[in-house]
Design a protein around this motif. Structure first.
Motif, PDB file in Angstrom:
ATOM      1  N   SER A 535       0.832  -1.212   0.000  1.00 36.15           N
ATOM      2  CA  SER A 535       0.000   0.000   0.000  1.00 36.15           C
ATOM      3  C   SER A 535       0.862   1.255   0.000  1.00 36.15           C
ATOM      4  O   SER A 535       0.531   2.248  -0.665  1.00 36.15           O
ATOM      5  CB  SER A 535      -0.944   0.001   1.201  1.00 36.15           C
ATOM      6  OG  SER A 535      -0.236   0.132   2.417  1.00 36.15           O
ATOM      7  N   ALA A 538       2.128   1.719  -3.524  1.00 35.56           N
ATOM      8  CA  ALA A 538       1.065   2.215  -4.405  1.00 35.56           C
ATOM      9  C   ALA A 538       0.794   3.693  -4.137  1.00 35.56           C
ATOM     10  O   ALA A 538       0.601   4.487  -5.070  1.00 35.56           O
ATOM     11  CB  ALA A 538      -0.207   1.398  -4.204  1.00 35.56           C
ATOM     12  N   ARG A 543      -1.068   5.598  -7.106  1.00 36.77           N
ATOM     13  CA  ARG A 543      -2.119   4.671  -7.525  1.00 36.77           C
ATOM     14  C   ARG A 543      -3.178   4.619  -6.417  1.00 36.77           C
ATOM     15  O   ARG A 543      -3.156   3.740  -5.554  1.00 36.77           O
ATOM     16  CB  ARG A 543      -1.532   3.302  -7.821  1.00 36.77           C
ATOM     17  CG  ARG A 543      -0.481   3.302  -8.926  1.00 36.77           C
ATOM     18  CD  ARG A 543      -0.183   1.903  -9.440  1.00 36.77           C
ATOM     19  NE  ARG A 543       0.377   1.045  -8.425  1.00 36.77           N
ATOM     20  CZ  ARG A 543       1.679   0.865  -8.207  1.00 36.77           C
ATOM     21  NH1 ARG A 543       2.575   1.530  -8.944  1.00 36.77           N
ATOM     22  NH2 ARG A 543       2.112   0.037  -7.268  1.00 36.77           N
ATOM     23  N   GLU A 545      -6.567   4.020  -6.050  1.00 36.45           N
ATOM     24  CA  GLU A 545      -7.496   2.919  -5.822  1.00 36.45           C
ATOM     25  C   GLU A 545      -6.770   1.708  -5.226  1.00 36.45           C
ATOM     26  O   GLU A 545      -7.261   1.075  -4.282  1.00 36.45           O
ATOM     27  CB  GLU A 545      -8.199   2.514  -7.128  1.00 36.45           C
ATOM     28  CG  GLU A 545      -9.209   3.534  -7.640  1.00 36.45           C
ATOM     29  CD  GLU A 545      -8.536   4.734  -8.311  1.00 36.45           C
ATOM     30  OE1 GLU A 545      -7.313   4.657  -8.564  1.00 36.45           O
ATOM     31  OE2 GLU A 545      -9.223   5.738  -8.559  1.00 36.45           O
ATOM     32  N   GLU A 546      -5.614   1.385  -5.787  1.00 33.83           N
ATOM     33  CA  GLU A 546      -4.852   0.235  -5.293  1.00 33.83           C
ATOM     34  C   GLU A 546      -4.401   0.453  -3.856  1.00 33.83           C
ATOM     35  O   GLU A 546      -4.516  -0.442  -3.005  1.00 33.83           O
ATOM     36  CB  GLU A 546      -3.642   0.000  -6.198  1.00 33.83           C
ATOM     37  CG  GLU A 546      -2.782  -1.185  -5.769  1.00 33.83           C
ATOM     38  CD  GLU A 546      -1.544  -1.341  -6.624  1.00 33.83           C
ATOM     39  OE1 GLU A 546      -0.676  -2.149  -6.257  1.00 33.83           O
ATOM     40  OE2 GLU A 546      -1.442  -0.643  -7.658  1.00 33.83           O
ATOM     41  N   GLU A 549      -7.421   0.252  -1.435  1.00 33.57           N
ATOM     42  CA  GLU A 549      -7.938  -1.111  -1.333  1.00 33.57           C
ATOM     43  C   GLU A 549      -7.017  -1.993  -0.487  1.00 33.57           C
ATOM     44  O   GLU A 549      -7.484  -2.772   0.358  1.00 33.57           O
ATOM     45  CB  GLU A 549      -8.096  -1.719  -2.726  1.00 33.57           C
ATOM     46  CG  GLU A 549      -8.786  -3.071  -2.744  1.00 33.57           C
ATOM     47  CD  GLU A 549     -10.210  -3.014  -2.202  1.00 33.57           C
ATOM     48  OE1 GLU A 549     -10.641  -4.017  -1.618  1.00 33.57           O
ATOM     49  OE2 GLU A 549     -10.879  -1.955  -2.353  1.00 33.57           O
TER      50      GLU A 549
END
Length: 789
Positions: A535, A538, A543, A545-546, A549
């Motif tokens: 995370s 990302a 990034r 959304e990644e 999530e």
């Protein structure tokens, strides 16, 4: 009933059934051990070696069965494929008997990552049984028609030889991880929670299967129907010659890779590390290796002096010192150290090597003294490892407790004994008997280190350091050393601890530190570490959304861990989603049973969110709420600064930029330069000259610029006429200590000493006084040492 008796009789008589039952019940028993019995890294590491040995035995039995089979195989190909078929069936049963209990164990074990756990199982036991079976087949064919026990010994030789190579590397080379065909991957210190399968492990397994393919091609080229290999047969026709040539190429490749394992990252040597840490500084007692053009390179003379200072203090306490130089490897950061030797999150110093593997920290290095103590103690422990091992007794508490006592680290105003007293007050103190053996590593590190360190320090203060050195040498024979039992000594130590006066705010401040349990008590520790890493990456690359999530997944697998929610809220804020961040924080703040520190962090983050939204009064209220909690001093200082910013619209944006509360962690020099720029702008704001120069001075020290730091810290401590001074004792104390550091690095001994009176007037407890005393001792040593340099 007769069927049951028949089954039991077959179980005893039939080796295959006996082997399967042994594996099943052994793994089923293991499944009740936290972490080790969960499908994942630890279980795969533990299962791989015995499974490989059983697979080697299956290989021996397979060859013997082919040679005794009636009717005999028609030809070599028939014999080999029968051998392979029988091997696949039996290895399949073996793996199933290992995997099934781990899957059943998920009924009582939490497994946050069964897919990842199965990947470890494949990379560990599955790969090792194939390699072990191949070794068993190959060695049985090599030694010929000998008695079964001799063939078994030959089949186990590759395992023994490979293990000896691994042990040799761990003992002699500067490496704390190990790759082995039969053991798999040992990642290093157990406190490193990030153990994801990476490119290097995959590459290593590919290398292993080069050798497996080579053995199989040799058999296909040279074996007959009785599985006897003849060199003449290997070149008897075209197909056999082709297989022999390919096998030769694979063997050459395998030998080459094995001989240059350090180049592939499968191990490390002093020479391979020195190519990266090519800077070299030798002193009377040290060989220091570091990265040229790094921050360490800029302050190497002070680093060398600090090493010698630590040596002097330890020699005075223990009465003697190692008779050879200690090697000190200083990496740019933990990631570089992890990539090269295998310890990412922790500093390491194997006593038997008398080497230290450190990552750069602001000078003076706060862990180096502890790690050097390990190197010193190598001369006090057993002759092989330098550890407290004697008469088949091993004492884990002394391994870390003695270095902790030799180099105690204050926690703000708290000395080591006050920290242990708080641990006892919180009812989280481990019993000494439970950590005196290998159980030390089963306890939470913060609790075990604090308890063991305080106990050993109390022994030294009441009975002398020579007796502690003797205790280390006899591995904790308290009756022999002190003439009394551990239980009686523990009772006296607890009486001492419970007589120490404590402030409730200090108890609250330390509660969070002692909250985290052992990695073995956190079933999702490895998965959580991997999700956190992914995370963060990302988020760094934008990034959204990644990143979100992955962080949500992290919150799901450890729902009781508030830090995961805090990070999710921070992530939303970093993407400009302040309302979503606020909602998460409001929900988190409503939880029950939060520690005081966690509640304060939540309040601070709510304040940060409001500050970025321009809601200064709301931010100030949250900061004030956080300040009411018991907090460590560094967080109190940060809150004090933010609270000042919440009252000044001109200062607020600059403070938000300086602390960048929702940005990705960035320790680069570029980030430090940006902070220098921001701090200089703060210093130019009316009424904030002292604050800005204090922040500026700390950044100059981080980038090893003591001359510039001393200049601006002087303004922080004595601002120009009409400008207010630093607003709290915590800020003034930090500025004074920073100035002492800057002046010491500039070798302005008297000016540094002149600040001690102000520091002593601001001291609130034993921890502060210990820190001041250490600085006095350091400056006295440096003045003499540099004069003779």
């Amino acid at each position: 009933m007769s069927a049951v008796r028949s089954w039991l009789r077959n179980l005893v008589i039939e080796p295959r059934l006996r082997r399967r039952a042994l594996v099943f019940f052994a793994v089923l028993t293991l499944s009740f051990v936290p972490m080790a019995g969960t499908l994942g890294y630890f279980s795969s590491l533990l299962l791989a070696p015995p499974m490989s040995l059983l697979a080697a035995a299956i290989g021996v039995e397979g060859v013997r069965a082919i040679r005794s089979r009636i009717p005999a195989p028609r030809d070599a190909d028939d014999a080999l494929w029968r051998l392979a078929g029988d091997g696949i069936v039996e290895l399949g049963w073996l793996l199933a008997m290992a995997l099934l209990p781990l899957l059943i164990g998920m009924l009582w074990n939490i497994n946050c990552d069964p897919v990842g756990g199965f990947a470890y199982f494949v990379m560990g036991p599955v790969c090792t049984v194939v390699i072990g079976w191949t070794a068993g087949v190959g060695m049985t064919i090599l030694v010929g028609d000998r008695p079964r026990w001799q063939q078994m010994l030959a089949a186990f030789l590759p395992f023994c030889a490979s293990t000896l190579v691994g042990v040799h590397r761990l003992y002699f080379e500067p490496v704390v991880f190990a790759y082995d065909p039969f053991w798999g991957w040992f990642s290093g210190p157990i406190y490193d929670e990030g153990v994801a399968i990476g490119r290097r492990f995959l590459l290593y397994r590919a290398y292993n299967f080069l050798a497996v393919a080579a053995v199989w091609l040799v058999l296909q080229a040279g074996a007959d129907a009785a599985l006897r290999v003849s060199p003449r047969r290997m070149f008897s026709d075209g197909p056999r010659r082709a297989r022999s040539i390919v096998a030769g190429v694979l063997i050459a490749a395998s030998v080459t890779i094995g001989a240059t394992a350090d180049r592939w990252g499968f191990t490390a040597t002093t020479e391979s590390i020195s190519k990266v840490l090519s800077g070299l500084r030798e002193t009377e007692h040290f060989v220091i290796r570091y990265v040229p053009n790094s921050v360490t390179a800029r302050e190497i003379e002070m680093v060398a002096a600090e090493h010698e200072f630590a040596w002097s203090r330890l020699e005075q306490r223990l009465g003697r010192a190692p008779d050879r130089k200690v090697e000190s490897f200083i990496f740019v950061n933990g990631s570089q150290r992890g990539a090269l030797i295998g310890a990412d999150k922790v500093e390491v110093s194997p006593p038997w090597r008398q080497q230290m593997y450190l990552s750069h920290r602001p000078w003076p290095h706060d862990v180096m003294h502890h790690e050097l103590a390990h190197a010193f103690l190598g001369d006090f422990g057993d002759g092989l490892l330098g550890l407290p091992i004697a008469s088949f007794r091993f004492n884990g508490a002394l391994v870390e407790g003695v270095p902790t006592a030799l180099a105690p680290r204050p926690q703000d105003n708290l000395g080591l004994h006050e920290q242990a007293a708080i641990l006892d007050r919180l009812d989280k103190r481990p019993r000494l008997a439970s950590i005196m053996g290998a159980g030390f590593w089963g306890a939470a590190a913060s609790r075990a280190y604090t308890a063991a360190g305080s106990f050993v320090l109390w022994l030294a203060e009441t009975r002398g350091w020579p007796a502690v050195a003797e205790l280390y040498g006899n591995a904790g024979d308290f009756e022999s050393t002190y003439g009394t039992s551990l239980a009686e000594l523990e009772r006296e130590w607890l009486e001492f601890l419970r007589a120490i006066p404590l402030r409730e705010q200090d108890v609250e401040a330390q509660a969070q530190r002692f909250q985290k349990g052992s990695v073995f008590r956190r079933p999702c520790a490895h998965k959580a570490a991997e999700l956190l890493r992914q995370s963060a990456r990302a988020q760094l690359h934008g990034r959204r959304e990644e990143a979100i999530e992955l962080q949500r997944d992290l919150c799901k697998i450890e729902p009781d861990e508030p830090n995961h929610v805090l990070r999710l809220a921070s992530m939303h804020a970093s993407f400009g989603e302040l309302e979503a961040a606020s909602a998460l924080l409001d929900e988190l703040a409503a939880r029950e049973n939060l520690t005081a520190t966690t509640a304060a962090i939540i309040a601070e983050q709510r304040g940060d969110t409001a500050l970025l939204a321009g809601q200064l009064s709301v931010a100030g209220d949250h900061y004030a709420a956080a300040m009411e909690r018991g907090l460590v001093e560094a967080r109190r200082r940060q809150l004090q600064i933010k609270r000042i910013a919440s009252k000044d619209p001109a200062l607020a944006p600059a403070i938000a930029e300086y602390f960048d509360p929702f940005g990705s962690e960035d320790n680069s020099e570029a980030a430090a330069i940006l902070k220098v720029w921001t701090a200089s702008k703060i210093a130019e704001l009316p009424g904030h000259q002292a604050l800005g120069n204090y922040l500026l001075g700390r950044q100059f020290l981080i980038i090893a610029a003591p001359e510039q730091a001393a200049e601006v810290l002087e303004l922080a401590l004595a601002p120009t006429l009409g400008e207010p001074t630093l607003s709290s004792p915590e800020l003034e104390r930090a500025a004074l200590l920073a100035q002492v550091s800057a002046l010491t690095q500039l070798r302005k001994w008297d000016r540094a000493r002149a600040l001690f009176a102000r520091l002593e007037a601001l001291a609130e407890g034993e921890g502060h006084r210990q820190e001041i005393a250490e600085w006095r001792e350091r400056i006295d040593f440096f003045e003499t040492w540099f004069a003779g340099a």
